[in-house]
Design an enzyme around this catalytic site. Structure first.
Site, PDB file in Angstrom:
ATOM      1  N   HIS A   1      16.674   8.274  -3.775  1.00  0.00           N
ATOM      2  CA  HIS A   1      15.786   7.733  -4.808  1.00  0.00           C
ATOM      3  C   HIS A   1      14.336   7.730  -4.329  1.00  0.00           C
ATOM      4  O   HIS A   1      13.761   6.679  -4.025  1.00  0.00           O
ATOM      5  CB  HIS A   1      16.237   6.327  -5.229  1.00  0.00           C
ATOM      6  CG  HIS A   1      17.470   6.343  -6.073  1.00  0.00           C
ATOM      7  ND1 HIS A   1      18.708   5.989  -5.582  1.00  0.00           N
ATOM      8  CD2 HIS A   1      17.646   6.692  -7.371  1.00  0.00           C
ATOM      9  CE1 HIS A   1      19.606   6.106  -6.564  1.00  0.00           C
ATOM     10  NE2 HIS A   1      18.993   6.534  -7.650  1.00  0.00           N
ATOM     11  N   ASN A   2      13.771   8.921  -4.258  1.00  0.00           N
ATOM     12  CA  ASN A   2      12.393   9.065  -3.798  1.00  0.00           C
ATOM     13  C   ASN A   2      11.618   9.894  -4.822  1.00  0.00           C
ATOM     14  O   ASN A   2      12.137  10.209  -5.902  1.00  0.00           O
ATOM     15  CB  ASN A   2      12.374   9.718  -2.405  1.00  0.00           C
ATOM     16  CG  ASN A   2      13.221  10.980  -2.375  1.00  0.00           C
ATOM     17  OD1 ASN A   2      13.116  11.816  -3.270  1.00  0.00           O
ATOM     18  ND2 ASN A   2      14.083  11.107  -1.375  1.00  0.00           N
ATOM     19  N   SER A   3      10.401  10.247  -4.483  1.00  0.00           N
ATOM     20  CA  SER A   3       9.548  10.916  -5.475  1.00  0.00           C
ATOM     21  C   SER A   3      10.030  12.328  -5.802  1.00  0.00           C
ATOM     22  O   SER A   3       9.717  12.866  -6.864  1.00  0.00           O
ATOM     23  CB  SER A   3       8.096  10.951  -4.990  1.00  0.00           C
ATOM     24  OG  SER A   3       7.990  11.692  -3.796  1.00  0.00           O
ATOM     25  N   VAL A   4      10.793  12.942  -4.887  1.00  0.00           N
ATOM     26  CA  VAL A   4      11.310  14.283  -5.191  1.00  0.00           C
ATOM     27  C   VAL A   4      12.383  14.191  -6.281  1.00  0.00           C
ATOM     28  O   VAL A   4      12.451  15.045  -7.170  1.00  0.00           O
ATOM     29  CB  VAL A   4      11.870  14.959  -3.919  1.00  0.00           C
ATOM     30  CG1 VAL A   4      12.263  16.399  -4.221  1.00  0.00           C
ATOM     31  CG2 VAL A   4      10.847  14.916  -2.805  1.00  0.00           C
ATOM     32  N   HIS A   5      13.197  13.140  -6.214  1.00  0.00           N
ATOM     33  CA  HIS A   5      14.172  12.928  -7.301  1.00  0.00           C
ATOM     34  C   HIS A   5      13.424  12.728  -8.620  1.00  0.00           C
ATOM     35  O   HIS A   5      13.809  13.296  -9.654  1.00  0.00           O
ATOM     36  CB  HIS A   5      15.053  11.714  -6.993  1.00  0.00           C
ATOM     37  CG  HIS A   5      15.818  11.203  -8.178  1.00  0.00           C
ATOM     38  ND1 HIS A   5      16.797  11.941  -8.816  1.00  0.00           N
ATOM     39  CD2 HIS A   5      15.735  10.024  -8.871  1.00  0.00           C
ATOM     40  CE1 HIS A   5      17.287  11.248  -9.844  1.00  0.00           C
ATOM     41  NE2 HIS A   5      16.661  10.084  -9.902  1.00  0.00           N
TER      42      HIS A   5
ATOM     43  N   ASP B   1      12.520   5.673 -11.795  1.00  0.00           N
ATOM     44  CA  ASP B   1      13.096   4.988 -10.622  1.00  0.00           C
ATOM     45  C   ASP B   1      12.001   4.378  -9.750  1.00  0.00           C
ATOM     46  O   ASP B   1      12.188   4.214  -8.535  1.00  0.00           O
ATOM     47  CB  ASP B   1      13.926   5.972  -9.780  1.00  0.00           C
ATOM     48  CG  ASP B   1      15.359   6.086 -10.275  1.00  0.00           C
ATOM     49  OD1 ASP B   1      15.884   5.089 -10.814  1.00  0.00           O
ATOM     50  OD2 ASP B   1      15.962   7.169 -10.122  1.00  0.00           O
TER      51      ASP B   1
ATOM     52  N   ASP C   1      18.558  12.555 -15.541  1.00  0.00           N
ATOM     53  CA  ASP C   1      18.728  11.685 -14.377  1.00  0.00           C
ATOM     54  C   ASP C   1      19.971  12.050 -13.563  1.00  0.00           C
ATOM     55  O   ASP C   1      19.983  11.868 -12.351  1.00  0.00           O
ATOM     56  CB  ASP C   1      18.811  10.225 -14.849  1.00  0.00           C
ATOM     57  CG  ASP C   1      18.670   9.247 -13.702  1.00  0.00           C
ATOM     58  OD1 ASP C   1      18.084   9.619 -12.663  1.00  0.00           O
ATOM     59  OD2 ASP C   1      19.147   8.105 -13.844  1.00  0.00           O
TER      60      ASP C   1
ATOM     61  N   GLN D   1      31.799  13.163  -5.283  1.00  0.00           N
ATOM     62  CA  GLN D   1      31.252  14.125  -6.245  1.00  0.00           C
ATOM     63  C   GLN D   1      32.261  14.486  -7.332  1.00  0.00           C
ATOM     64  O   GLN D   1      31.914  14.565  -8.509  1.00  0.00           O
ATOM     65  CB  GLN D   1      30.799  15.394  -5.509  1.00  0.00           C
ATOM     66  CG  GLN D   1      29.520  15.209  -4.721  1.00  0.00           C
ATOM     67  CD  GLN D   1      28.390  14.670  -5.582  1.00  0.00           C
ATOM     68  OE1 GLN D   1      28.088  15.209  -6.638  1.00  0.00           O
ATOM     69  NE2 GLN D   1      27.770  13.590  -5.156  1.00  0.00           N
TER      70      GLN D   1
HETATM   71 ZN   LIG Z   1      17.068   8.445 -11.201  1.00  0.00          ZN
END
Ligand SMILES: [Zn+2]
Length: 506
Positions: A229-233, A270, A379, A430
């Site tokens: 959950h970072n800026s790349v996501h 996020d 998302d 997964q």
């Molecule tokens: Zn998200």
């Protein structure tokens, strides 16, 4: 593509929610005097860097404090630097025994701490310099607004990054590569590019300095020490959202307001994610869980964080107050839809609409519902990406789960489902996620938007699921082999030929 340039039709007839209107407990962040009246200095010192909280009516308005008020009189660049040093405040309000969990250091590893600190400093310095360059160039170019965005691109983008942006609507877009080419600024670069491509900056008369500052702060507020959950996501979700906005069912009916909302919601959905899930916040009695009464805790926080940055930067301050409040409310409605625990509500509503063929995209509320579904798909679209990208996302999200499990075990908390690295594997996580969450959602989305993209996504998901299944079989066979070898050292050689070889993973 054809862009809808009509002036935004802002829905003015809907009631404004109390939590937006209420100003009790709010603290100004735009200057030394409050937007809503002078704040109590004692409150300022208590609330710095935290969430304001009104216990009497649970009304909360997210305010980010950048430190002392004097900071606001300094240069933007200074603001950015101070902000990145403030970080996520440790829990302070709770009397819970797990108070000792410091949220600032959730994912800090001793072995790489020094390295992270160094690279973090380098990154901040780079952003600081870039920002100063922008301020300088914006002064030079004042009066030629149409050239400003291109000038920024020329300053900060490599040629390869610009080439990638020409194919930003490609479902195979490699956001990891783009993030490298932009030196970790993929969210700023991508969002700015999309807003310009749609002509939204001009149409909504967005001030470029405010917009740039807003995007810098958005990116800074993502925790890049979170594995997932970072800026790349956030950039990845924004790119996926763009792909969906381009789909015929949406592109022919959405207004410019819808598109602006969709892009901003994707970029901020996020914001300030702590890298742990809602059950963790509830069981540790975190103040965010209290604030939002254990309901959509993270999503409410992301929304209020986004509202805080919109107000802090004054991005929509030129709009009538009612319009900007509506924008904030609709942004919240989109972000709250990403709460995965409410997936069945949205999915059954979507299914009913499709069964009855009752979606009318001339209707603003129906368009908003479709935007919610699009953001939900964006998302969780990782399983629908090509294997090389999808596999990386799977590894990152699993690592974030397992790190939470490690923290829970360390603090003698019950380890959350899917977070125990000793009993779960990336394969079973997964396969379960695809089977019970992603496939039902994307199946309905393909009914709604029966296009090549939808079929491509379903195709990738099927192949990716088969790959995880193949890997799972390999792992099972290997562990059985190991058990047999332990029990009977001579059995290993004769059974080794039975290990399946079917996975695409090499
Ligand atoms: Zn998200």
């Amino acid at each position: 593509m054809e862009v809808c340039y009509q002036l935004p039709v802002l829905p003015l007839d809907r009631p404004v929610p109390k939590h937006v209107l209420s100003r009790r407990g709010a603290i100004s962040f735009s200057s030394s005097s409050s937007l809503f009246g002078a704040p109590d200095p004692r409150q300022l010192s208590q609330r710095r860097g935290a969430i304001s909280y009104d216990s009497s009516d649970q009304t909360a308005l997210y305010i980010r404090m950048l430190g002392a008020c004097v900071v606001f009189k300094q240069l933007f660049a200074r603001d950015v630097r101070v902000r990145s040093q403030v970080g996520f405040e440790p829990e302070r309000r709770s009397s819970h025994p797990y108070l000792c969990i410091d949220f600032r250091t959730l994912h800090t590893r001793l072995s790489c701490g020094a390295l992270s600190a160094d690279s973090g400093t380098e990154k901040r310095v780079h952003r600081l310099l870039s920002f100063q360059r922008y301020l300088h160039s914006s002064r030079l170019l004042r009066g030629i607004p149409q050239q400003i965005p291109l000038h920024i691109l020329d300053e900060d983008y490599s040629g390869q990054a610009r080439c990638m942006l020409e194919k930003v609507g490609n479902w195979n877009f490699d956001i990891f590569l783009f993030d490298k080419l932009t030196n970790g600024n993929s969210l700023i670069s991508l969002t700015l590019h999309l807003l310009n491509q749609y002509g939204l900056v001009d149409l909504f008369q967005l001030d470029m300095v405010r917009l740039w500052r807003f995007l810098v702060l958005v990116q800074e507020d993502y925790h890049n020490d979170n594995p997932y959950h970072n800026s790349v996501h956030a950039a990845d979700v924004t790119q996926a959202m763009y792909c969906y906005l381009q789909e015929p069912m949406l592109s022919k009916s959405l207004t410019s307001y819808d598109i602006l909302l969709g892009i901003l919601a994707a970029a901020t959905h996020d914001l300030d994610h702590p890298g742990v899930n809602q059950p963790f916040l509830i069981k540790t009695d975190h103040y965010l869980a209290r604030l939002y009464r254990n309901t959509s805790v993270l999503e409410n926080h992301h929304w209020k964080s986004a509202v805080g940055l919109l107000r802090e930067t004054g991005l929509f301050s030129h709009l009538p107050a009612e319009d900007s409040l509506n924008m904030e409310r609709d942004l919240g409605s989109l972000i709250l839809a990403t709460d995965i625990s409410r997936q069945n509500d949205y999915l059954s509503r979507f299914r009913t609409h499709l069964d009855q063929d009752s979606l009318c995209l001339a209707n603003g509320s129906h368009r908003h519902f479709v935007l919610q579904m699009a953001l939900k798909c964006a998302d969780i679209c990782n399983p629908c990406r090509p294997w090389e990208l999808s596999k990386q996302w799977s590894e990152k999200v699993t690592e974030e789960f397992f790190q939470q499990g490690d923290i829970e075990r360390k603090h003698k908390l019950e380890v959350s489902p899917l977070c125990d690295r000793e009993t779960n594997t990336i394969c079973n996580i997964q396969i379960g996620f695809m089977t019970y969450v992603a496939e039902p959602l994307f199946g309905e989305w393909a009914r709604f938007s029966d296009t090549r993209l939808s079929q491509t996504m379903l195709g990738h998901m099927g192949l990716n699921k088969a790959s995880w299944g193949g890997l799972q079989q390999e792992q099972t066979a290997v562990s059985e082999e190991a058990e047999l070898s332990t029990a009977d050292p001579d059995a290993g050689e004769s059974r080794s030929k039975e290990i399946p070889q079917g996975s695409r993973e090499s």
